[in-house]
Design a protein around this motif. Sequence first.
Motif, PDB file in Angstrom:
ATOM      1  N   SER A 348       0.833  -1.204   0.000  1.00  0.00           N
ATOM      2  CA  SER A 348       0.000   0.000   0.000  1.00  0.00           C
ATOM      3  C   SER A 348       0.869   1.256   0.000  1.00  0.00           C
ATOM      4  O   SER A 348       0.601   2.210  -0.733  1.00  0.00           O
ATOM      5  N   PHE A 349       1.912   1.233   0.812  1.00  0.00           N
ATOM      6  CA  PHE A 349       2.771   2.413   0.911  1.00  0.00           C
ATOM      7  C   PHE A 349       3.544   2.653  -0.383  1.00  0.00           C
ATOM      8  O   PHE A 349       3.611   3.786  -0.877  1.00  0.00           O
ATOM      9  N   ASN A 350       4.113   1.573  -0.955  1.00  0.00           N
ATOM     10  CA  ASN A 350       4.892   1.804  -2.163  1.00  0.00           C
ATOM     11  C   ASN A 350       3.998   2.123  -3.366  1.00  0.00           C
ATOM     12  O   ASN A 350       4.397   2.854  -4.275  1.00  0.00           O
ATOM     13  N   SER A 351       2.768   1.591  -3.374  1.00  0.00           N
ATOM     14  CA  SER A 351       1.825   1.950  -4.437  1.00  0.00           C
ATOM     15  C   SER A 351       1.499   3.437  -4.378  1.00  0.00           C
ATOM     16  O   SER A 351       1.457   4.126  -5.398  1.00  0.00           O
ATOM     17  N   LEU A 352       1.257   3.904  -3.171  1.00  0.00           N
ATOM     18  CA  LEU A 352       0.941   5.320  -2.993  1.00  0.00           C
ATOM     19  C   LEU A 352       2.126   6.199  -3.393  1.00  0.00           C
ATOM     20  O   LEU A 352       1.964   7.204  -4.095  1.00  0.00           O
ATOM     21  N   LEU A 353       3.316   5.817  -2.958  1.00  0.00           N
ATOM     22  CA  LEU A 353       4.503   6.603  -3.314  1.00  0.00           C
ATOM     23  C   LEU A 353       4.726   6.634  -4.813  1.00  0.00           C
ATOM     24  O   LEU A 353       5.059   7.669  -5.394  1.00  0.00           O
ATOM     25  N   ASN A 354       4.557   5.472  -5.456  1.00  0.00           N
ATOM     26  CA  ASN A 354       4.747   5.405  -6.902  1.00  0.00           C
ATOM     27  C   ASN A 354       3.793   6.346  -7.628  1.00  0.00           C
ATOM     28  O   ASN A 354       4.184   7.073  -8.552  1.00  0.00           O
ATOM     29  N   SER A 355       2.537   6.352  -7.193  1.00  0.00           N
ATOM     30  CA  SER A 355       1.543   7.200  -7.851  1.00  0.00           C
ATOM     31  C   SER A 355       1.760   8.680  -7.546  1.00  0.00           C
ATOM     32  O   SER A 355       1.619   9.527  -8.426  1.00  0.00           O
ATOM     33  N   ALA A 356       2.107   8.982  -6.302  1.00  0.00           N
ATOM     34  CA  ALA A 356       2.368  10.378  -5.948  1.00  0.00           C
ATOM     35  C   ALA A 356       3.570  10.917  -6.718  1.00  0.00           C
ATOM     36  O   ALA A 356       3.549  12.050  -7.223  1.00  0.00           O
ATOM     37  N   ALA A 357       4.610  10.105  -6.818  1.00  0.00           N
ATOM     38  CA  ALA A 357       5.797  10.521  -7.568  1.00  0.00           C
ATOM     39  C   ALA A 357       5.484  10.664  -9.048  1.00  0.00           C
ATOM     40  O   ALA A 357       6.012  11.557  -9.726  1.00  0.00           O
ATOM     41  N   THR A 358       4.610   9.793  -9.568  1.00  0.00           N
ATOM     42  CA  THR A 358       4.185   9.892 -10.974  1.00  0.00           C
ATOM     43  C   THR A 358       3.483  11.212 -11.220  1.00  0.00           C
ATOM     44  O   THR A 358       3.765  11.916 -12.200  1.00  0.00           O
ATOM     45  N   MET A 359       2.557  11.569 -10.341  1.00  0.00           N
ATOM     46  CA  MET A 359       1.840  12.834 -10.505  1.00  0.00           C
ATOM     47  C   MET A 359       2.781  14.018 -10.409  1.00  0.00           C
ATOM     48  O   MET A 359       2.660  14.987 -11.167  1.00  0.00           O
ATOM     49  N   PHE A 360       3.732  13.963  -9.488  1.00  0.00           N
ATOM     50  CA  PHE A 360       4.651  15.082  -9.343  1.00  0.00           C
ATOM     51  C   PHE A 360       5.487  15.255 -10.617  1.00  0.00           C
ATOM     52  O   PHE A 360       5.648  16.381 -11.114  1.00  0.00           O
ATOM     53  N   LYS A 383      11.961   9.885  -8.676  1.00  0.00           N
ATOM     54  CA  LYS A 383      12.646   9.245  -7.545  1.00  0.00           C
ATOM     55  C   LYS A 383      12.936  10.243  -6.425  1.00  0.00           C
ATOM     56  O   LYS A 383      12.783   9.926  -5.241  1.00  0.00           O
ATOM     57  N   ILE A 384      13.319  11.457  -6.804  1.00  0.00           N
ATOM     58  CA  ILE A 384      13.565  12.500  -5.795  1.00  0.00           C
ATOM     59  C   ILE A 384      12.272  12.843  -5.062  1.00  0.00           C
ATOM     60  O   ILE A 384      12.231  12.936  -3.828  1.00  0.00           O
ATOM     61  N   ALA A 385      11.191  13.030  -5.838  1.00  0.00           N
ATOM     62  CA  ALA A 385       9.900  13.365  -5.239  1.00  0.00           C
ATOM     63  C   ALA A 385       9.417  12.252  -4.326  1.00  0.00           C
ATOM     64  O   ALA A 385       8.915  12.500  -3.213  1.00  0.00           O
ATOM     65  N   GLY A 386       9.578  11.000  -4.771  1.00  0.00           N
ATOM     66  CA  GLY A 386       9.174   9.859  -3.954  1.00  0.00           C
ATOM     67  C   GLY A 386       9.912   9.811  -2.631  1.00  0.00           C
ATOM     68  O   GLY A 386       9.331   9.507  -1.584  1.00  0.00           O
ATOM     69  N   THR A 387      11.203  10.125  -2.680  1.00  0.00           N
ATOM     70  CA  THR A 387      12.015  10.128  -1.457  1.00  0.00           C
ATOM     71  C   THR A 387      11.529  11.193  -0.475  1.00  0.00           C
ATOM     72  O   THR A 387      11.370  10.939   0.725  1.00  0.00           O
ATOM     73  N   LEU A 388      11.257  12.401  -0.978  1.00  0.00           N
ATOM     74  CA  LEU A 388      10.793  13.491  -0.119  1.00  0.00           C
ATOM     75  C   LEU A 388       9.412  13.191   0.471  1.00  0.00           C
ATOM     76  O   LEU A 388       9.147  13.459   1.654  1.00  0.00           O
ATOM     77  N   LEU A 389       8.532  12.639  -0.359  1.00  0.00           N
ATOM     78  CA  LEU A 389       7.194  12.287   0.122  1.00  0.00           C
ATOM     79  C   LEU A 389       7.263  11.204   1.199  1.00  0.00           C
ATOM     80  O   LEU A 389       6.517  11.232   2.186  1.00  0.00           O
ATOM     81  N   ALA A 390       8.161  10.250   1.000  1.00  0.00           N
ATOM     82  CA  ALA A 390       8.323   9.176   1.975  1.00  0.00           C
ATOM     83  C   ALA A 390       8.783   9.728   3.323  1.00  0.00           C
ATOM     84  O   ALA A 390       8.250   9.360   4.377  1.00  0.00           O
TER      85      ALA A 390
END
Length: 604
Positions: A348-360, A383-390
């Motif tokens: 669930s967490f990595n799915s959310l991160l993947n989608s959030a990073a995609t949108m960013f 990848k940068i956005a995903g890291t910050l969101l995480a």
Amino acid sequence: MIFGGIGFTLLSAAFFMGLVAWYSYVKTKGEVSDTAGYFLAGRGLTGGFIAGSLLLTNLSAEQLVGLNGQAYRTNLSNMAWEVTAAFAIIIMAIYLLPKYLGGNFTTLPEFLSKRYDEGVRQYTVLLFMLGYILVTAPSMLYSGALAVLQLFNFPELFGISYEASVWIVIWLIGIIGAIYAIFGGLKAVAISDTLNGIGLIIIGLLVPILGLIALGDGSIGDGMKQIATTDTEKMNSIGTKQDSVPFGTIFTGMIFANLFYWASNQYVIQRTLGAKNLAEGQKGVLISGFYKLLVPLTMMIPGVIAFHMYGDGLKSVDLAYPALISDVLPTWMSGFFLAVLLGAVLSSFNSLLNSAATMFALDIYKARFNPKADDQKLISISKIAGTLLAVASLCIAPLLMNAPEGLWDLIRRFTGFFNIPIIVILLVGIFTKRVPALAAKFVIIFHVITYYMLVWGTQHLFDYAVPIHFIHIYAILFVVEVAIMIVIGFWKPTAKPYTFHSDAAVDMVPWKYSLPVSIVLLALVAVIYVTFSPIGLAYAGGYVSSAFWPIIAGILLVTVGLSYLAVKKWNKAYAGYLQKENAVKADKGRTTPRTKLKPTTTEY
């Protein structure tokens, strides 16, 4: 010894998780070098992977802990959030997915930018991001940490406080999940989700069986008899006004909440946007609906069993499932359970991160700052956005330690800030042609302010609580906001009407069995509600009432009749509608059918 107790559990959990990681790596090696591969799994996901990924994306420790906690506290009325999702799942599969795949979209905000303008795209991304970072991701991490801490007494093992243990476990889980999403892309997420999904089903079915055996002092029959004949109100899914989910809310705000989740929530629909073709996408979405029907058995009955075993003696309702696990699960299975539990949280967490990073990357960076960015640049930014969101989510998650009515209720209330406005502007955008971007922007701002005032604001500011259930408020605001958009559409219509242009990158032939399967899915929803009602297992005078079997038989007869009509008549009409919907414009301005693809097993 390292192979005894916690050592064995940790090593066996690491073994199972390592297998999943290794297989995901092997299947995705060299396939995430471009945006289609990274963001949409190369548009090659089949129905099985889509269904498995949707299952694990949707069902996490949040449900394992939260729903069982609510069943322990009240009854089965909270199953409505899961079981009635079938209605939204069918609308997604039959109507909206063909539009998404036909329009060749990567994100929902991309669709909204074409329907309205770039401003609406940015507003929507902002809503998604705030919801993901402040509500959804933290709740996933915290509920997972809660279950792990109940299984392993970290404070005692390492001589640290409970609060410190929560922080440590959340960060461990979050970092592992972020690695999947940031470096593996959508395909790695989908593959790991499917494998973990198999484990979740196994554990989900095993725990209530073991719980019933423990409750019946070694006899599963005696355990079933106890929950079916004593405190039968716990088996009731028909919620009253005093329950957190009154039955009436199923027909009001819950419809729109589920429609948002299954038809417009980016981290859910992104799996379907990576479908190999429309048929596989529909198959995956509809199969996931059948998984949802298992929720009462796998994620609520254990809470009822916990009530019969512990009474009201647990310190927190969210400890019901973890306490039951620690008592009934054999020690030799603890590592497998831990792997499945962490897999559910990670998925669930990595799915959310993947989608959030995609949108960013696509809806903010490329759309607003660098339209000419190449694939490698977009993947790097993602990848940068995903890291910050995480990191942001990891910092917020431990703050959920105080939720007096249980984690589940808290999440549902906060989700109301962004679910209704997004589904409103999506549906109005699809069903109207001249409603302007101004209407969508106004509704987003209006909703955030009004929802806060109705659910919390009047209490905080004027010491007056609005006497309307928050799910009913969902529905009220949905109707009001649709009306506002239509009024603005009449007042300031767009100069040029919006028209849908098909640009499908995949085969748009529908799944032959999509309509009959949808009918069966709806019928099973009705069967489940009758089963867990005062007519069924919540009947106080015995196992079930005399009306139970005639009603079930009636539902089955209607289902058979409608399914026959779907196969014989409705399927061809539906396929013809989709073919017309996805026609392409010829150079001379006349409409011609899309080039016929090679026949498949789903062809009519």
